[in-house]
Design a protein around this motif. Structure first.
Motif: not given
Ligand code: GLU
Length: 375
Positions: A171-182, A254-263, A238-239
């Protein structure tokens, strides 16, 4: 937008986490490895609540380099293979030690690119991942860098994580990266760069935001992350691209606004369709007339021989082929029941004409609807 993100996250139970080489090396070199302990503790907590996690780990080559004292990643395949063989076992020890603290096992799964092209292997890999999960074990996936050769490689673990998401039906892929999002500009060069919290759909404008530069350890970069995000969202996953130096899994889930979410887009219901989608290399082309195009696109029908005008390429039954309209635009892909030679013989014919003509033509459809995706 936040509420949309929240509802996708709330409904996510199957989660793939990908950690890159730079991030992992920096964590594993710290004496207390506090960020990793926190991450694994979060995984254990959500695992208890019924979440299913799979980790895609980089770092085999990076750890190998570290052990033998290299600072720059070699380009020679043999050296990379050797370094991967040294580093992979160290990498697994690290994961194993972490999970042990939380009474979980870490199961190593090394994948090779041919599982994309060979459906039987693909299905075996999927079964293997599922049975690893059933042993209270977190699958830890990497590319089998010691045996993979250049032409037959995923090449980067972002692509591998997109495939793993399909295998796991994630359902969800989280790419933990050296940049905190796009970001709207390169954050390494602009202090005013702002993180983009939500992307409805990845387009060429999204790619235009990237200003990638290679580094001495990793090979992915933001472009391959975005491509992985594009493939995964198109298949209904979702990514999130988020900061891997402070991987806040608890906050994300928990749904916090962290990183970039891709619908995500709508999920293909049939799992086989997801495999067809991922298998981007087509073995041949089938050209169809406007009537057949309408039947496929508007009425969700199978492709029959009558609507085929031409065939291009040399392929066998079971190959993945592209379906092209009369303007030579690819409108879909699918698994063909017939080889290119047979299609050439039966193209333009009605089904009953074929049966009269030759009893070896067992299938009515050249491509059955269940084996087809429309793009
Ligand atoms: N599979 C590679 C490794 O473990 C990493 C590829 C990547 O950095 O994306 O070293």
């Amino acid at each position: 937008m936040m509420s949309s993100r929240k509802s996708y996250i709330e409904n996510s139970r199957k989660v793939v986490l990908k950690l890159g080489t730079k991030v992992l090396l920096s964590h594993f070199k710290e004496s207390n490895q506090s960020q990793m302990v926190q991450l694994v503790s979060d995984i254990a907590k959500f695992h208890q609540r019924g979440y299913e996690f799979t980790i895609v780990t980089s770092g085999a080559v990076g750890f190998g380099m570290d052990v033998v004292g290299l600072e720059t990643r070699p380009t020679n395949l043999k050296n990379i293979q050797a370094l991967a063989s040294i580093g992979q076992s160290i990498l697994m020890q690290k994961w194993h030690q972490l999970f042990q603290q939380f009474n979980l096992f870490a199961g190593q799964i090394l994948l090779t690119y041919d599982i994309i092209e060979n459906r039987q292997r693909y299905l075996h890999a999927r079964d293997c991942l599922k049975s690893v999960l059933s042993y209270n074990t977190i699958p830890i996936v990497n590319e089998n860098d010691s045996v993979a050769v250049d032409e037959l490689k995923f090449g980067d673990n972002d692509t591998l994580s997109a495939l793993t998401s399909i295998l796991m039906d994630a359902d969800l892929l989280i790419l933990f990266s050296d940049i905190a999002g796009l970001y709207n500009r390169n954050p390494h060069k602009n202090y005013e760069a702002e993180r983009i919290s939500y992307i409805e759909k990845i387009t060429s404008d999204t790619y235009a935001l990237i200003d990638d530069k290679p580094n001495e350890l990793s090979i992915g970069g933001m472009t391959s992350k975005l491509k992985a995000a594009e493939r995964s969202t198109q298949m209904g996953t979702s990514v999130i691209i988020a900061d891997g130096y402070h991987p806040d899994l608890n906050g994300i889930l928990n749904g916090k606004d962290i990183g970039t979410f891709f619908k995500p887009e709508k999920k293909y219901e049939k799992k086989r369709k997801r495999w067809i989608f991922f298998n981007h290399k087509i073995k041949g082309r089938i050209f169809i007339d406007p009537g057949a195009e309408k039947a496929l696109v508007q009425h969700s029908k199978s492709l029959l021989p009558g609507g085929i005008t031409a065939v291009n390429g040399n392929f066998l039954s079971g190959a993945i082929v592209g379906i092209f309209n009369h303007e030579h635009k690819m409108i879909g892909k699918g698994i063909t029941h017939y080889s290119s030679g047979d299609i050439d013989r039966i193209k333009g014919l009605r089904t009953d004409e074929i049966k009269m003509d030759d009893s070896t033509f067992y299938y009515d459809e050249v491509i059955h609807r269940d084996n087809m995706i429309i793009i």
